[in-house]
Design an enzyme around this catalytic site. Structure first.
Site, PDB file in Angstrom:
ATOM      1  CG  ASP A 187      -1.754  -1.250   1.366  1.00 54.68           C
ATOM      2  OD1 ASP A 187      -1.506  -2.227   0.643  1.00 54.68           O
ATOM      3  OD2 ASP A 187      -2.652  -1.279   2.211  1.00 54.68           O
ATOM      4  CD  GLU A 417      -0.198  -5.937   9.062  1.00 51.68           C
ATOM      5  OE1 GLU A 417      -0.338  -5.345  10.167  1.00 51.68           O
ATOM      6  OE2 GLU A 417      -0.798  -5.591   8.033  1.00 51.68           O
TER       7      GLU A 417
HETATM    8  C1  GLC Z   1      -2.832  -4.651   4.025  1.00 49.34           C
HETATM    9  C2  GLC Z   1      -1.661  -5.082   3.149  1.00 49.34           C
HETATM   10  C3  GLC Z   1      -2.162  -5.941   2.017  1.00 49.34           C
HETATM   11  C4  GLC Z   1      -2.962  -7.101   2.572  1.00 49.34           C
HETATM   12  C5  GLC Z   1      -4.060  -6.624   3.521  1.00 49.34           C
HETATM   13  C6  GLC Z   1      -4.727  -7.760   4.269  1.00 49.34           C
HETATM   14  O1  GLC Z   1      -3.697  -3.815   3.331  1.00 49.34           O
HETATM   15  O2  GLC Z   1      -0.959  -3.980   2.687  1.00 49.34           O
HETATM   16  O3  GLC Z   1      -1.095  -6.419   1.251  1.00 49.34           O
HETATM   17  O4  GLC Z   1      -3.524  -7.823   1.544  1.00 49.34           O
HETATM   18  O5  GLC Z   1      -3.515  -5.771   4.479  1.00 49.34           O
HETATM   19  O6  GLC Z   1      -3.774  -8.542   4.921  1.00 49.34           O
END
Ligand code: GLC
Length: 445
Positions: A187, A417
């Site tokens: 992102d 994460e």
């Molecule tokens: C965040 C991450 C993305 C992922 C999502 C759910 O938005 O940047 O890559 O898919 O979280 O885990």
């Protein structure tokens, strides 16, 4: 959440090689089980309460490695049941409504456009990692009849997905165009800073950062970035969510190496499985698509910077420092020996000091931030894609090092994460599904 430094101080560092496999496995299965919501699994409780597109790939592999093959296939079937009629697959499927996430279905406003009678979804996509997961499950499922039945059932959906990408998202270099930073999965990568600045800011009066209730704000994108993210959503919504025309409609249009690499590998993996299922007619088309995407990646090689870089279609310029996106060329098998050696030399230089591999942004770049999401932290998924891309190549040693280094991270701080590359402490959300799933599929296999 404990402060990161406290966590490191409180817990003895476990050398990944010495950690107990059985305990790590049990802990990973417990995370997936806690995050399961029936037919699919959410990325993390609270923070991400829906089904996410590219997360579904690693999550399905994790269930398979845990021995629950029914759930593994169910993850893929469930995602693809929300596929739109033209082959587009949304980046989030809102199966059960939740107050924990913003922007929800009301902001997207796609009702009536997706699968007939299907759930609300977003109107942007994410890299087609679940396609390669389907091929991997097919290869590994011990029940051969089930494997053939499941892949055959998914087949038209998987082919429609990659052909939609080939048709609707082709950029000037032949790489895949992402029309929103969220589409890349990375992102707030610094590669998106310049193109994002040229997009409108949302005038939405209720911009609610629910993510920062769970995770420290300095580990997340900024609110200004969020205003632009929502500004792009508004522009695409105003254009009617025509997923055949988004490259023209979006104020953000960037050829992304990471997305293209995952698409190229997806098409190649499907082509390889085609003849086993008697779908020879699809194999040639899929191989051609895979080759054209690999060519697209090569066209994004920056000779001076010795890295694959993203290309801003609107500004007609290459963007960003060296980031993880460029590194994913390895996953597609796109880089030739000379280019792969340059990428590898760079990663080795980054981690030869005190840094853990693989930082998601060049630590020498001005934009590097060791704790802010995709601007530096180490992610288990990126490490998996890089290590698998290198496995069996001349750089097998690095692949093994990345794998054991990743194991040490999760063995010490759990299935976070992401991780701070300076000392390896876990940050972001906790109990994160793909960190647990890839521990099962990759690190303990
Ligand atoms: C965040 C991450 C993305 C992922 C999502 C759910 O938005 O940047 O890559 O898919 O979280 O885990």
């Amino acid at each position: 959440m404990p402060h990161a430094d406290e966590r490191v101080a409180d817990e003895p560092e476990v050398d990944g090689r010495g950690a107990d496999d059985a305990a790590l496995r049990a802990a990973a299965v417990a995370v997936l089980t806690a995050n399961r919501r029936g037919a699919s699994t959410v990325p993390a409780p609270g923070l991400y309460p829906y089904q996410w597109c590219w997360d579904t790939g690693p999550i399905s592999l994790g269930w398979a490695a845990a021995g629950d093959w029914e759930q593994a296939w169910s993850e893929l079937r469930t995602l693809l049941s929300a596929q739109w009629p033209n082959g587009f697959v949304p980046h989030i499927v809102f199966w059960e409504l939740s107050d924990d996430y913003f922007p929800g279905p009301d902001v997207w406003g796609t009702v009536g456009l997706g699968a007939p009678g299907g759930p609300p979804t977003t109107g942007i996509t994410q890299p087609p990692l679940p396609v390669s997961a389907a091929a991997a499950l097919f290869a590994a499922d011990p029940d051969r009849a089930r494997a053939a039945r499941e892949l055959d059932g998914l087949w038209p959906h998987l082919v429609a997905w990659v052909t939609w990408l080939g048709r609707a998202r082709r950029g000037p270099h032949g790489a895949v165009v992402a029309v929103h930073p969220w589409e890349t999965g990375m992102d707030n990568s610094p590669a998106w800073d310049d193109p994002l600045r040229s997009t409108p800011e949302s005038t939405h009066t209720h911009l609610e950062r629910r993510d920062v209730r769970t995770v420290a704000a300095d580990e997340r994108p900024t609110t200004v970035e969020y205003r632009h993210y929502l500004g792009i959503v508004a522009a695409l919504r105003d254009a009617g969510w025509d997923t055949e025309q988004q490259v023209e409609a979006s104020p953000f249009a960037v050829e992304d190496v990471g997305f293209t690499a995952i698409a190229a590998r997806a098409a190649a993996d499907l082509a390889a499985a085609a003849s086993d299922l008697g779908h020879d007619a699809d194999a040639a088309q899929l191989s051609t698509l895979a080759a054209s995407w690999r060519d697209g990646i090569e066209a994004l090689w920056d000779v001076d910077r010795a890295w694959y870089r993203a290309y801003d279609v609107r500004a007609a310029t290459f963007v960003g420092p060296a980031t993880a996106g460029g590194l994913l060329a390895l996953w597609a098998g796109a880089a030739d020996a000379a280019r792969a050696a340059q990428l590898v030399a760079r990663i080795e230089a980054w981690s030869s000091g005190t840094l853990r591999a693989v930082p998601t942004t060049d630590p020498d770049a001005a934009e590097f931030d060791p704790i802010r999401y995709w601007r530096g932290p180490v992610w288990v998924l990126v490490n998996y894609l890089v290590a698998e891309g290198l496995r069996g190549s001349a750089h097998d040693d690095l692949a093994a090092q990345v794998r054991s280094g990743t194991r040490a991270l999760v063995a010490r701080d759990g299935f976070c994460e992401y991780f701070d590359p300076r000392d390896g402490h876990g940050i972001g959300g906790e109990g994160f599904s793909w960190s647990a799933a890839l521990t099962l599929w990759w690190l303990l296999s």
